[in-house]
Design a protein around this motif. Structure first.
Motif, PDB file in Angstrom:
ATOM      1  N   ARG A 107      -7.517 -80.360  -9.955  1.00 54.12           N
ATOM      2  CA  ARG A 107      -6.299 -79.556 -10.055  1.00 54.12           C
ATOM      3  C   ARG A 107      -5.051 -80.388 -10.286  1.00 54.12           C
ATOM      4  NH1 ARG A 107      -6.943 -74.440  -8.052  1.00 54.12           N
ATOM      5  NH2 ARG A 107      -9.052 -73.991  -7.330  1.00 54.12           N
ATOM      6  N   SER A 108      -5.196 -81.705 -10.361  1.00 56.03           N
ATOM      7  CA  SER A 108      -4.017 -82.560 -10.534  1.00 56.03           C
ATOM      8  C   SER A 108      -3.441 -82.419 -11.934  1.00 56.03           C
ATOM      9  CB  SER A 108      -4.387 -84.025 -10.300  1.00 56.03           C
ATOM     10  OG  SER A 108      -4.978 -84.192  -9.050  1.00 56.03           O
ATOM     11  N   ARG A 109      -2.114 -82.461 -11.983  1.00 53.71           N
ATOM     12  CA  ARG A 109      -1.436 -82.566 -13.276  1.00 53.71           C
ATOM     13  C   ARG A 109      -1.540 -84.018 -13.736  1.00 53.71           C
ATOM     14  NH1 ARG A 109       2.323 -78.350 -14.557  1.00 53.71           N
ATOM     15  NH2 ARG A 109       1.296 -76.488 -13.800  1.00 53.71           N
ATOM     16  N   PRO A 110      -1.498 -84.249 -15.063  1.00 52.92           N
ATOM     17  CA  PRO A 110      -1.602 -85.629 -15.556  1.00 52.92           C
ATOM     18  C   PRO A 110      -0.594 -86.590 -14.930  1.00 52.92           C
ATOM     19  CG  PRO A 110      -1.821 -84.093 -17.359  1.00 52.92           C
ATOM     20  CD  PRO A 110      -1.507 -83.261 -16.138  1.00 52.92           C
ATOM     21  N   SER A 111       0.600 -86.078 -14.616  1.00 55.10           N
ATOM     22  CA  SER A 111       1.627 -86.972 -14.059  1.00 55.10           C
ATOM     23  C   SER A 111       1.225 -87.505 -12.686  1.00 55.10           C
ATOM     24  CB  SER A 111       2.956 -86.222 -13.965  1.00 55.10           C
ATOM     25  OG  SER A 111       2.797 -85.063 -13.169  1.00 55.10           O
ATOM     26  N   ALA A 112       0.265 -86.846 -12.032  1.00 51.47           N
ATOM     27  CA  ALA A 112      -0.159 -87.287 -10.702  1.00 51.47           C
ATOM     28  C   ALA A 112      -1.346 -88.242 -10.773  1.00 51.47           C
ATOM     29  CB  ALA A 112      -0.513 -86.072  -9.849  1.00 51.47           C
ATOM     30  N   LEU A 113      -1.825 -88.528 -11.987  1.00 52.13           N
ATOM     31  CA  LEU A 113      -2.995 -89.394 -12.126  1.00 52.13           C
ATOM     32  C   LEU A 113      -2.575 -90.830 -12.387  1.00 52.13           C
ATOM     33  CD1 LEU A 113      -5.158 -87.142 -14.482  1.00 52.13           C
ATOM     34  CD2 LEU A 113      -5.410 -87.386 -12.015  1.00 52.13           C
ATOM     35  N   SER A 114      -3.414 -91.780 -11.940  1.00 51.50           N
ATOM     36  CA  SER A 114      -3.167 -93.181 -12.286  1.00 51.50           C
ATOM     37  C   SER A 114      -3.566 -93.389 -13.745  1.00 51.50           C
ATOM     38  CB  SER A 114      -4.004 -94.077 -11.398  1.00 51.50           C
ATOM     39  OG  SER A 114      -5.364 -93.993 -11.776  1.00 51.50           O
ATOM     40  N   GLY A 115      -3.201 -94.539 -14.300  1.00 56.86           N
ATOM     41  CA  GLY A 115      -3.529 -94.837 -15.692  1.00 56.86           C
ATOM     42  C   GLY A 115      -5.015 -94.758 -15.955  1.00 56.86           C
ATOM     43  N   GLY A 116      -5.801 -95.322 -15.050  1.00 57.54           N
ATOM     44  CA  GLY A 116      -7.245 -95.327 -15.232  1.00 57.54           C
ATOM     45  C   GLY A 116      -7.830 -93.922 -15.144  1.00 57.54           C
ATOM     46  N   GLN A 117      -7.297 -93.123 -14.207  1.00 58.95           N
ATOM     47  CA  GLN A 117      -7.781 -91.748 -14.073  1.00 58.95           C
ATOM     48  C   GLN A 117      -7.419 -90.934 -15.310  1.00 58.95           C
ATOM     49  OE1 GLN A 117      -5.719 -90.823 -10.501  1.00 58.95           O
ATOM     50  NE2 GLN A 117      -7.334 -91.589  -9.152  1.00 58.95           N
ATOM     51  N   ALA A 118      -6.185 -91.125 -15.788  1.00 57.33           N
ATOM     52  CA  ALA A 118      -5.743 -90.394 -16.978  1.00 57.33           C
ATOM     53  C   ALA A 118      -6.646 -90.736 -18.161  1.00 57.33           C
ATOM     54  CB  ALA A 118      -4.288 -90.733 -17.304  1.00 57.33           C
ATOM     55  N   GLN A 119      -7.027 -92.006 -18.253  1.00 56.50           N
ATOM     56  CA  GLN A 119      -7.878 -92.415 -19.355  1.00 56.50           C
ATOM     57  C   GLN A 119      -9.246 -91.747 -19.267  1.00 56.50           C
ATOM     58  OE1 GLN A 119     -10.357 -95.598 -19.468  1.00 56.50           O
ATOM     59  NE2 GLN A 119      -9.349 -96.608 -21.188  1.00 56.50           N
ATOM     60  N   ARG A 120      -9.778 -91.630 -18.058  1.00 53.62           N
ATOM     61  CA  ARG A 120     -11.077 -90.968 -17.910  1.00 53.62           C
ATOM     62  C   ARG A 120     -10.988 -89.492 -18.266  1.00 53.62           C
ATOM     63  NH1 ARG A 120     -12.766 -92.442 -12.072  1.00 53.62           N
ATOM     64  NH2 ARG A 120     -10.710 -93.417 -11.946  1.00 53.62           N
ATOM     65  N   VAL A 121      -9.869 -88.857 -17.879  1.00 52.09           N
ATOM     66  CA  VAL A 121      -9.697 -87.448 -18.242  1.00 52.09           C
ATOM     67  C   VAL A 121      -9.625 -87.325 -19.768  1.00 52.09           C
ATOM     68  CG1 VAL A 121      -8.175 -85.437 -18.115  1.00 52.09           C
ATOM     69  CG2 VAL A 121      -8.554 -86.836 -16.082  1.00 52.09           C
ATOM     70  N   ALA A 122      -8.895 -88.249 -20.405  1.00 52.18           N
ATOM     71  CA  ALA A 122      -8.773 -88.213 -21.865  1.00 52.18           C
ATOM     72  C   ALA A 122     -10.137 -88.396 -22.518  1.00 52.18           C
ATOM     73  CB  ALA A 122      -7.801 -89.299 -22.338  1.00 52.18           C
ATOM     74  N   LEU A 123     -10.927 -89.292 -21.963  1.00 54.54           N
ATOM     75  CA  LEU A 123     -12.260 -89.543 -22.515  1.00 54.54           C
ATOM     76  C   LEU A 123     -13.148 -88.315 -22.310  1.00 54.54           C
ATOM     77  CD1 LEU A 123     -14.119 -91.660 -23.818  1.00 54.54           C
ATOM     78  CD2 LEU A 123     -14.764 -92.401 -21.511  1.00 54.54           C
ATOM     79  N   ALA A 124     -13.095 -87.743 -21.114  1.00 50.02           N
ATOM     80  CA  ALA A 124     -13.893 -86.549 -20.835  1.00 50.02           C
ATOM     81  C   ALA A 124     -13.465 -85.404 -21.747  1.00 50.02           C
ATOM     82  CB  ALA A 124     -13.729 -86.141 -19.369  1.00 50.02           C
ATOM     83  N   ARG A 125     -12.159 -85.283 -21.964  1.00 50.91           N
ATOM     84  CA  ARG A 125     -11.655 -84.213 -22.819  1.00 50.91           C
ATOM     85  C   ARG A 125     -12.203 -84.358 -24.241  1.00 50.91           C
ATOM     86  NH1 ARG A 125      -5.245 -83.554 -23.999  1.00 50.91           N
ATOM     87  NH2 ARG A 125      -5.626 -85.422 -25.218  1.00 50.91           N
ATOM     88  N   ALA A 126     -12.229 -85.622 -24.721  1.00 53.14           N
ATOM     89  CA  ALA A 126     -12.716 -85.870 -26.077  1.00 53.14           C
ATOM     90  C   ALA A 126     -14.227 -85.660 -26.170  1.00 53.14           C
ATOM     91  CB  ALA A 126     -12.343 -87.284 -26.519  1.00 53.14           C
ATOM     92  N   LEU A 127     -14.952 -86.034 -25.119  1.00 55.75           N
ATOM     93  CA  LEU A 127     -16.410 -85.948 -25.164  1.00 55.75           C
ATOM     94  C   LEU A 127     -16.923 -84.534 -24.889  1.00 55.75           C
ATOM     95  CD1 LEU A 127     -17.458 -89.240 -23.322  1.00 55.75           C
ATOM     96  CD2 LEU A 127     -17.493 -88.768 -25.779  1.00 55.75           C
ATOM     97  N   ALA A 128     -16.095 -83.723 -24.212  1.00 51.26           N
ATOM     98  CA  ALA A 128     -16.553 -82.400 -23.788  1.00 51.26           C
ATOM     99  C   ALA A 128     -16.934 -81.510 -24.963  1.00 51.26           C
ATOM    100  CB  ALA A 128     -15.472 -81.722 -22.945  1.00 51.26           C
TER     101      ALA A 128
END
Lengths: 354, 263
Positions: free
Chosen positions: A131-152
């Protein structure tokens, strides 16, 4: 069979791009080059965000862009996932909604899309950040979300544009190792854009060097290291590659000696490879004060001047190449056979599993 | 705890000038308050002239804002994101109502939608519907004058938004409509809200176009500004009471919103 086959000719402002590249299923290709070489434009062309002027882009035999036959498949219909520089996570959506976005866009209903997004979050160790907004994520977490978003969306080709550039040096090493681990689970072709040779060496099977809109060299890391084609490549391949066994935060090097590293728990203990930039190695005439953990006495084996910089090959417990400025070399009065003290910070040693 | 501030210290010449600016706006309001017949206020505000005008003003300004959002946001998108021949002319035309005297706008609306108007005549002949001198006429006049404020605000917001988010959405398979709905508009939401507030504020104060196009019929088209103008001639105390209500309503909306969305 080649999954991606692309010949890209494109003029955009000052950039005159003319490159041909391909990637097989399961292969990771790094496009490495200085800033302004046209790397991001290659990603945009492959992703369909900018049409090419000439050439042809095919993926799995399907033509995506071919000006000759007036064929252009728009972005939204290309089976290509992109991890953008800065990640570009949608700021007003939760991590889960970011990942579910592609699935929702493909008409999958909300509940099913969220279920799949949650599976990705789990897999990438982000379950508690759903439920976190991107602004609440660390750089590494944001990158994993971006990767998951692309792979999904289950793409056939994954493009990664400078996936580590947004991170600071201390988290880079960690996130790079993590990215490598996650990328190996993806079965399609991968193209990674970077200006950092360590990213390329660690994350890719094959390197394509792009300078000023042209490919200047392609090959495996070993090919390119043994025969650098340009000055830029020669600078890149100065990177020290070492092998050893990681035990706790110490690497026992295969050729003797040991180094303390800042490897986190994600890197499995055991056989690892290390990459060290020559510029990261500091040389001193006297043993340096304080207690940096990686300090050793080395012997200057050889010196090689390269414009205003000097490459210093060190022998001793650890064979490495350091690079210092001509001024520093002069001050230290470096000459072959001389003993110096060498040191390197633990965070400057990139560790990845072999 | 006191903090040393180094960045936002104003150059001293700015302060007296800023004070003059505030005083120029506040002084007339103070004068109005000073003339207010506080004792009679309750009676004055209960007058049907006041309640009718307030109701008409609030309804017409709100509907005008909704209509402006409905067509103004798409228009702002077209102006910000597409290139077509004559775009510069369209942009100028869209902002024209901001420059034009509202009375001229009202007259032009009559020529377009009046009983003998360009579009008004066929509509009247076909359906018997007449826009002028009705609540819809008030709303039309408000929209004509106020929509440009929304359009230019949203257009500026769209131009400054990072379009790469839209690229990212496209690579995830989103259609253009999905991108507009789920990425573009949410990212431009501060500008959309700011534009809506400006638009509403302008509509609330609208006088010239309304009186020309919709007339001044109490309970049908007489909004607050019209009622104030009429009352100034006959009953000064009523005019002041009406003005106070208008100011109170405006401040009630602007104080919470101004800091957040109109930066």
């Amino acid at each position: 069979m080649s999954t991606l086959d692309a010949a890209i000719r494109l003029r955009l402002g000052d950039l005159d791009l003319d490159v041909a590249l391909g990637a097989d299923t399961g292969e990771a290709v790094a496009i490495l080059g200085p800033n302004g070489a046209g790397k991001t434009t290659i990603v945009r062309a492959l992703a369909g965000l900018v049409p090419i002027d000439g050439g042809c882009i095919t993926l799995d035999g399907a033509v995506l862009d071919r000006p000759d036959s007036a064929t252009f498949v728009p972005s939204e219909r290309r089976p290509i996932g992109v991890v953008f520089q800065d990640y570009l996570l949608f700021p007003r959506m939760s991590a889960r909604d970011n990942i579910a976005f592609g699935l929702r866009s493909r008409g999958i209903d909300k509940a099913a899309a969220h279920e799949q997004a949650d599976a990705w979050l789990d897999r990438f160790g982000l379950a508690e950040h759903a439920r976190s907004r991107p602004s609440a994520l660390s750089g590494g977490q944001a990158q994993r979300v971006a990767l998951a978003r692309a792979l999904a969306t289950n793409p056939k080709l994954l493009l990664l544009d400078e996936p580590l550039a947004a991170l600071d040096a201390s988290t880079r090493v960690h996130v790079r190792a993590e990215l490598r681990r996650h990328l190996t689970t993806f079965e399609g072709a991968r193209i990674l854009i970077t200006h950092d040779p360590i990213d390329a060496l660690i994350l890719a099977d094959r390197l394509v060097i792009v300078e000023d809109g042209r490919i200047t060299q392609t090959g495996t890391a070993a090919d390119i290291t043994s025969r650098p084609a340009t000055r830029y490549v020669a600078d890149l391949v100065g990177i020290n590659l070492l092998h050893g066994r990681l035990d706790g935060s110490t690497v026992h090097l295969a050729d003797g000696g040991e180094l303390t590293v800042a490897a986190d728990d994600d890197v499995p203990r055991g056989d690892v490879a290390l990459a060290i930039r020559p510029q990261a190695i500091a040389l001193y005439a006297e043993r340096p004060d304080g207690s940096p953990r990686n300090v050793w006495a080395a012997t200057v084996a050889d010196l090689e001047a390269d414009r205003d910089r000097i490459r210093v090959r060190l022998s001793g417990p650890i064979s490495l190449t350091a690079e210092v400025t001509a001024t520093a070399a002069h001050t230290l009065d470096l000459r072959p056979g001389q003993q110096v003290w060498a040191s390197i910070k633990a965070v400057d040693v990139s560790v990845y599993e072999r | 705890m006191r903090r040393r501030r180094t960045r936002n210290r104003a150059p001293w010449v700015l302060l007296p000038l800023a004070a003059v600016g505030v005083a120029f706006i506040v002084l007339p309001l103070v004068a109005l308050l000073q003339r207010t017949p506080w004792g009679d206020l309750g009676r004055l505000l209960g007058d049907p002239v006041v309640t009718d005008a307030l109701r008409l003003s609030l309804v017409s300004a709100l509907v005008a804002t909704v209509l402006s959002l409905l067509v103004g946001v798409p228009l702002a998108w077209v102006l910000a994101r597409t290139d077509f021949p004559g775009r510069a002319v369209v942009r100028a035309l869209v902002t024209l109502p901001m420059v034009l005297p509202p009375v001229v706008g009202g007259a032009a609306l009559l020529f377009a939608f009046g009983r003998r108007g360009l579009l008004g005549e066929p509509i009247y002949d076909g359906t018997g519907f007449l826009l002028p001198f009705s609540l819809w006429g008030v709303i039309a006049a408000n929209t004509f004058v106020a929509m440009p404020f929304l359009v230019i605000t949203v257009e500026a917001g769209l131009r400054s938004a990072d379009e790469r988010y839209e690229d990212a959405a496209a690579t995830l398979g989103a259609s253009r409509w999905t991108i507009f709905r789920r990425i573009t508009v949410p990212n431009a939401m501060p500008a959309v809200l700011a534009g809506a507030v400006l638009c509403w504020a302008r509509a609330l104060g609208e006088f010239g176009a309304t009186v020309t196009f919709a007339g001044n019929l109490q309970g049908r088209t007489q909004t607050m500004p019209l009622a104030v103008f009429l009352a100034l001639e006959s009953d000064r105390d009523a005019a002041i009471a009406l003005s106070l209500v208008l100011i109170a309503v405006s401040l009630a909306v602007l104080i919470p919103l101004r800091d957040r969305w109109l930066r």
